[in-house]
Design a protein around this motif. Structure first.
Motif, PDB file in Angstrom:
ATOM      1  N   UNK A 107       0.863  -1.239  -0.083  1.00  0.00           N
ATOM      2  CA  UNK A 107       0.226  -0.068   0.049  1.00  0.00           C
ATOM      3  C   UNK A 107       0.991   1.410  -0.045  1.00  0.00           C
ATOM      4  N   UNK A 108       2.095   1.184   0.598  1.00  0.00           N
ATOM      5  CA  UNK A 108       3.091   2.301   0.610  1.00  0.00           C
ATOM      6  C   UNK A 108       3.597   2.658  -0.677  1.00  0.00           C
ATOM      7  N   UNK A 109       3.774   1.553  -1.536  1.00  0.00           N
ATOM      8  CA  UNK A 109       4.220   1.933  -2.794  1.00  0.00           C
ATOM      9  C   UNK A 109       3.403   2.209  -3.729  1.00  0.00           C
ATOM     10  N   UNK A 110       1.938   1.706  -3.556  1.00  0.00           N
ATOM     11  CA  UNK A 110       0.983   1.902  -4.245  1.00  0.00           C
ATOM     12  C   UNK A 110       0.553   3.476  -4.058  1.00  0.00           C
ATOM     13  N   UNK A 111       0.757   3.791  -2.888  1.00  0.00           N
ATOM     14  CA  UNK A 111       0.392   5.097  -2.384  1.00  0.00           C
ATOM     15  C   UNK A 111       1.233   6.079  -3.235  1.00  0.00           C
ATOM     16  N   UNK A 112       2.570   5.856  -3.263  1.00  0.00           N
ATOM     17  CA  UNK A 112       3.484   6.755  -3.923  1.00  0.00           C
ATOM     18  C   UNK A 112       3.289   6.845  -5.574  1.00  0.00           C
ATOM     19  N   UNK A 142      -5.210   7.731  -0.304  1.00  0.00           N
ATOM     20  CA  UNK A 142      -5.817   6.682   0.231  1.00  0.00           C
ATOM     21  C   UNK A 142      -5.198   5.312   0.580  1.00  0.00           C
ATOM     22  N   UNK A 143      -4.566   4.906  -0.242  1.00  0.00           N
ATOM     23  CA  UNK A 143      -3.806   3.673   0.043  1.00  0.00           C
ATOM     24  C   UNK A 143      -2.459   3.956   0.847  1.00  0.00           C
ATOM     25  N   UNK A 149       7.316   4.172   5.789  1.00  0.00           N
ATOM     26  CA  UNK A 149       8.273   5.275   5.191  1.00  0.00           C
ATOM     27  C   UNK A 149       7.631   5.577   3.865  1.00  0.00           C
ATOM     28  N   UNK A 150       7.075   4.906   2.923  1.00  0.00           N
ATOM     29  CA  UNK A 150       6.605   4.986   1.682  1.00  0.00           C
ATOM     30  C   UNK A 150       5.529   5.959   1.767  1.00  0.00           C
ATOM     31  N   UNK A 151       4.800   5.395   2.746  1.00  0.00           N
ATOM     32  CA  UNK A 151       3.246   6.000   3.155  1.00  0.00           C
ATOM     33  C   UNK A 151       3.432   7.344   3.567  1.00  0.00           C
TER      34      UNK A 151
END
Length: 121
Positions: A27-32, A43-44, A71-73
């Motif tokens: 979800x953090x990578x999808x958020x980026x 949202x992700x 961290x990504x989020x």
């Protein structure tokens, strides 16, 4: 049956993987990546931040994906909220009735400040 002095061999157990940590990482990578799609990645990223934090608080054995997810989020949320703040401040400038008294002046401000926005016919 084992003979005295000999031990039986048992293979080591596979390492446990945390589903929460993996979900937070994804979800953090999808958020980026989703920030490019009209800030839809916030949202992700928010969900990834929550899941990663829960995984770290639980002290799951698989910590690295949880740390990457958090961290990504966090980066996605910071970039997204900064961009959203900037866009809304530009829109508020164009909506100022003292600065742009009529509809035509406001429309020109929007076209100047947001060149990527196209008005429909």
């Amino acid at each position: 049956m084992t003979m005295p002095g000999y031990r039986t061999h048992s293979p080591p157990a596979p390492a446990r993987r945390s589903t929460l940590a993996r979900a937070a990482q994804i979800l953090g990578i999808l958020g980026l990546a989703g920030l490019a799609a009209c800030l839809a990645g916030m949202i992700p990223a928010l969900a990834g931040l929550v899941l990663g934090t829960v995984s770290l608080v639980r002290r799951d054995p698989d910590r690295r994906p949880a740390l990457v997810g958090v961290a990504c989020s966090a980066v996605a949320l910071l970039i997204g909220s900064g961009t959203l703040f900037w866009l809304l401040s530009k829109a508020a400038q164009c909506g100022d009735a003292a600065r742009y008294p009529d509809d035509l002046a406001r429309r020109h401000c929007v076209e100047r400040e947001f060149p990527f926005a196209h008005a429909g016919p």
